[in-house]
Design a protein around this motif. Structure first.
Motif, PDB file in Angstrom:
ATOM      1  N   TYR A 135      35.595  43.089  38.666  1.00 55.81           N
ATOM      2  CA  TYR A 135      34.989  41.862  37.756  1.00 55.81           C
ATOM      3  C   TYR A 135      35.606  40.297  38.160  1.00 55.81           C
ATOM      4  N   PHE A 136      35.201  39.388  37.839  1.00 57.28           N
ATOM      5  CA  PHE A 136      35.655  38.190  38.007  1.00 57.28           C
ATOM      6  C   PHE A 136      35.593  37.196  36.638  1.00 57.28           C
ATOM      7  N   SER A 137      36.716  36.446  36.365  1.00 58.69           N
ATOM      8  CA  SER A 137      36.906  35.636  35.310  1.00 58.69           C
ATOM      9  C   SER A 137      36.417  34.245  35.614  1.00 58.69           C
ATOM     10  N   LYS A 138      35.894  33.493  34.738  1.00 53.71           N
ATOM     11  CA  LYS A 138      35.484  32.049  34.868  1.00 53.71           C
ATOM     12  C   LYS A 138      35.881  31.248  33.656  1.00 53.71           C
ATOM     13  N   GLU A 139      36.538  30.117  33.994  1.00 45.76           N
ATOM     14  CA  GLU A 139      36.625  29.290  32.688  1.00 45.76           C
ATOM     15  C   GLU A 139      35.207  28.681  32.054  1.00 45.76           C
ATOM     16  N   LYS A 140      35.345  28.462  30.888  1.00 49.75           N
ATOM     17  CA  LYS A 140      34.465  28.061  30.217  1.00 49.75           C
ATOM     18  C   LYS A 140      33.980  26.782  30.441  1.00 49.75           C
ATOM     19  N   GLU A 141      34.906  25.833  30.480  1.00 47.82           N
ATOM     20  CA  GLU A 141      34.856  24.556  30.898  1.00 47.82           C
ATOM     21  C   GLU A 141      35.733  24.272  32.180  1.00 47.82           C
ATOM     22  N   SER A 142      35.280  24.068  33.331  1.00 49.76           N
ATOM     23  CA  SER A 142      36.357  23.716  34.269  1.00 49.76           C
ATOM     24  C   SER A 142      36.121  22.372  34.828  1.00 49.76           C
ATOM     25  N   SER A 143      37.313  21.584  34.610  1.00 49.29           N
ATOM     26  CA  SER A 143      37.189  20.260  35.236  1.00 49.29           C
ATOM     27  C   SER A 143      36.764  20.113  36.741  1.00 49.29           C
ATOM     28  N   GLU A 144      37.492  21.103  37.613  1.00 42.12           N
ATOM     29  CA  GLU A 144      37.323  21.062  38.852  1.00 42.12           C
ATOM     30  C   GLU A 144      35.820  21.986  39.526  1.00 42.12           C
ATOM     31  N   ASP A 145      35.124  22.193  38.430  1.00 42.33           N
ATOM     32  CA  ASP A 145      33.761  22.896  38.498  1.00 42.33           C
ATOM     33  C   ASP A 145      34.303  24.406  39.459  1.00 42.33           C
ATOM     34  N   TYR A 146      35.533  24.918  39.039  1.00 42.24           N
ATOM     35  CA  TYR A 146      35.702  26.224  39.729  1.00 42.24           C
ATOM     36  C   TYR A 146      34.803  27.353  39.059  1.00 42.24           C
ATOM     37  N   ASN A 147      34.139  28.076  39.833  1.00 44.87           N
ATOM     38  CA  ASN A 147      33.213  29.286  39.491  1.00 44.87           C
ATOM     39  C   ASN A 147      33.894  30.583  39.396  1.00 44.87           C
ATOM     40  N   VAL A 148      35.254  30.749  39.784  1.00 44.66           N
ATOM     41  CA  VAL A 148      35.889  31.963  39.751  1.00 44.66           C
ATOM     42  C   VAL A 148      37.412  31.773  39.273  1.00 44.66           C
ATOM     43  N   ALA A 149      37.961  32.162  38.447  1.00 43.92           N
ATOM     44  CA  ALA A 149      39.371  32.130  38.491  1.00 43.92           C
ATOM     45  C   ALA A 149      40.280  33.089  39.038  1.00 43.92           C
ATOM     46  N   CYS A 150      39.739  34.283  38.619  1.00 40.49           N
ATOM     47  CA  CYS A 150      40.215  35.806  39.077  1.00 40.49           C
ATOM     48  C   CYS A 150      39.070  36.639  39.563  1.00 40.49           C
ATOM     49  N   ILE A 151      39.340  37.315  40.542  1.00 41.13           N
ATOM     50  CA  ILE A 151      38.265  38.382  41.082  1.00 41.13           C
ATOM     51  C   ILE A 151      39.190  39.674  41.387  1.00 41.13           C
ATOM     52  N   LEU A 152      38.418  40.759  41.252  1.00 41.39           N
ATOM     53  CA  LEU A 152      39.073  41.813  41.536  1.00 41.39           C
ATOM     54  C   LEU A 152      37.931  42.859  41.891  1.00 41.39           C
ATOM     55  N   THR A 153      38.172  43.726  42.809  1.00 41.82           N
ATOM     56  CA  THR A 153      37.513  45.128  42.933  1.00 41.82           C
ATOM     57  C   THR A 153      38.632  46.136  42.559  1.00 41.82           C
ATOM     58  N   LEU A 154      38.129  47.296  41.696  1.00 42.45           N
ATOM     59  CA  LEU A 154      39.209  48.231  41.585  1.00 42.45           C
ATOM     60  C   LEU A 154      39.418  48.962  42.909  1.00 42.45           C
ATOM     61  N   PRO A 155      40.565  49.348  43.392  1.00 43.28           N
ATOM     62  CA  PRO A 155      41.050  50.085  44.661  1.00 43.28           C
ATOM     63  C   PRO A 155      40.076  50.997  44.908  1.00 43.28           C
ATOM     64  N   PRO A 156      39.509  52.122  44.085  1.00 35.33           N
ATOM     65  CA  PRO A 156      38.544  53.200  44.609  1.00 35.33           C
ATOM     66  C   PRO A 156      37.209  52.483  44.946  1.00 35.33           C
ATOM     67  N   TYR A 157      36.940  51.495  44.768  1.00 36.38           N
ATOM     68  CA  TYR A 157      35.646  50.793  45.033  1.00 36.38           C
ATOM     69  C   TYR A 157      35.710  49.778  45.964  1.00 36.38           C
ATOM     70  N   GLN A 158      36.929  49.609  46.757  1.00 35.59           N
ATOM     71  CA  GLN A 158      37.151  48.323  47.452  1.00 35.59           C
ATOM     72  C   GLN A 158      36.392  48.775  48.830  1.00 35.59           C
ATOM     73  N   ARG A 159      36.002  47.862  49.790  1.00 30.21           N
ATOM     74  CA  ARG A 159      35.530  47.860  51.095  1.00 30.21           C
ATOM     75  C   ARG A 159      34.386  48.485  50.952  1.00 30.21           C
ATOM     76  N   LYS A 160      33.483  48.508  50.157  1.00 29.50           N
ATOM     77  CA  LYS A 160      32.228  48.881  50.054  1.00 29.50           C
ATOM     78  C   LYS A 160      31.397  47.913  49.985  1.00 29.50           C
ATOM     79  N   GLY A 161      31.557  46.609  49.784  1.00 26.88           N
ATOM     80  CA  GLY A 161      30.553  45.496  49.454  1.00 26.88           C
ATOM     81  C   GLY A 161      30.732  44.916  48.355  1.00 26.88           C
ATOM     82  N   TYR A 162      31.298  45.665  47.370  1.00 27.71           N
ATOM     83  CA  TYR A 162      31.212  45.012  45.957  1.00 27.71           C
ATOM     84  C   TYR A 162      31.721  43.692  45.822  1.00 27.71           C
ATOM     85  N   GLY A 163      33.071  43.486  46.592  1.00 27.81           N
ATOM     86  CA  GLY A 163      33.533  42.120  46.538  1.00 27.81           C
ATOM     87  C   GLY A 163      32.532  40.920  46.680  1.00 27.81           C
TER      88      GLY A 163
END
Ligand code: ACO
Ligand code: ZN
Length: 288
Positions: A135-163
């Motif tokens: 998943y990733f999270s995103k601020e509803k209103e970002s003064s800096e126009d950030y489009n991602v706050a936090c991003i994660l691929t769960l370990p069993p799915y990592q390194r397969k391109g999902y990130g």
């Protein structure tokens, strides 16, 4: 901080069971203390409720009706879907998601306060339901126009391109909003590796298409055009071009060095991305 604080911030959970996976946490996450004494924490893969005892967990699984994340499914192509979950409307789910994510994130402050965020959950479908991949999270209103706050691929799915699928989706949302986006800093080591790789490929694709279309005439593309084509912010475009050694700063301006051989060489050095976001499959309008 006193000594007790140091102790409680050490990695506190041996293993979690999540769907068909047993996963070893990487870092501390503030699950309730009595739970961290259990050998295994069971987490319902659909509602993200956490439970310390196997029998209580079995009872939960019998009555839990969810087989996908809450919220709206805003994208589906093949087996992959994205669900948009509002941190205000589904507070408990989102808090549980943050607790789960903290197990794999060292530096980010945890958001108990989920209300200002939207959460975009990537799932993979099979006959048992829509399984959370990341998943990733995103601020509803970002003064800096950030489009991602936090991003994660769960370990069993990592390194397969999902990130990169998650990252690409975050830029497609920015494109729909008519904005240029960037992830919130600081990036983790793995975050930086993944963004570097995504950014390089996104820019190289544009440059390579551009070179093909310019048919031997002197190519003339600006940084702003690359920003518009990729929805990337200028400083990320410039740092990526510098990293690829395609740009020089000369007499107060940036000069791009574009040669088909160099671009093709770079393109070959990246693994081909099999899964791509298809904007036509996104059913979404930005709020206001
Ligand atoms: N070692 C070396 N390279 C790696 C590693 C690794 N462990 N993990 C990913 N990469 C590289 C890959 O090689 C790939 O590059 P390539 O295609 O050029 O080879 C690139 O990073 C992306 O790989 P993906 O498979 O698309 O990414 P993945 O699904 O593994 O997810 C992510 C990347 C989200 C950063 C994951 O590692 C993760 O969840 N880490 C823990 C949480 C985290 O650190 N999140 C980022 C915090 S920063 C922020 O939130 C804004
Ligand atoms: Zn459940």
């Amino acid at each position: 901080a006193d000594g007790s604080d140091v102790i409680t911030r050490m990695k506190n959970i041996d293993v979690i069971e999540f769907g068909r996976y047993q996963i070893k946490p990487w870092y501390f996450s503030p699950y309730p203390e009595q739970l961290t004494r259990a050998n295994v924490i069971f987490i319902c893969e659909f509602c993200l409720k956490y439970i310390g005892s196997p029998s209580a967990f079995a009872r939960h699984r019998d009555k839990c009706k969810l087989y996908h994340p809450p919220g709206n499914e805003i994208y589906r192509k093949g087996k992959l879907s994205f669900f948009e979950v509002d941190g205000r409307k589904n507070k408990i789910y989102c808090q549980n998601l943050c607790l789960l994510a903290k197990l794999f994130l060292d530096h980010k402050t945890l958001y108990y306060d989920t209300e200002p965020f939207l959460f975009y959950i990537l799932t993979e479908f099979d006959n048992k339901g829509f399984h959370t991949v990341g998943y990733f999270s995103k601020e509803k209103e970002s003064s800096e126009d950030y489009n991602v706050a936090c991003i994660l691929t769960l370990p069993p799915y990592q390194r397969k391109g999902y990130g990169k699928v998650l990252i690409e989706f975050s830029y497609v949302l920015s494109k729909f909003e008519g904005k240029l986006g960037s992830p919130e800093k600081p990036l983790s080591d793995l975050g930086l590796l993944s963004y570097r790789s995504y950014w390089s490929q996104a820019i190289l694709e544009i440059l390579s298409k551009y070179l093909d279309e310019s048919n031997g005439s002197t190519p003339n593309i600006t940084i702003n055009e690359i920003c518009d084509a990729t929805s990337m912010r200028k400083e990320d475009v410039i740092s990526t071009l510098q990293h690829l050694d395609l740009i020089r700063y000369y007499k107060g301006q940036y000069i791009l060095t574009l040669s088909k051989d160099i671009i093709d060489g770079h393109c070959r050095s990246f693994s081909k991305r099999k899964v791509r976001i298809d904007s036509k499959c996104l059913i979404w309008t930005p709020k206001d």
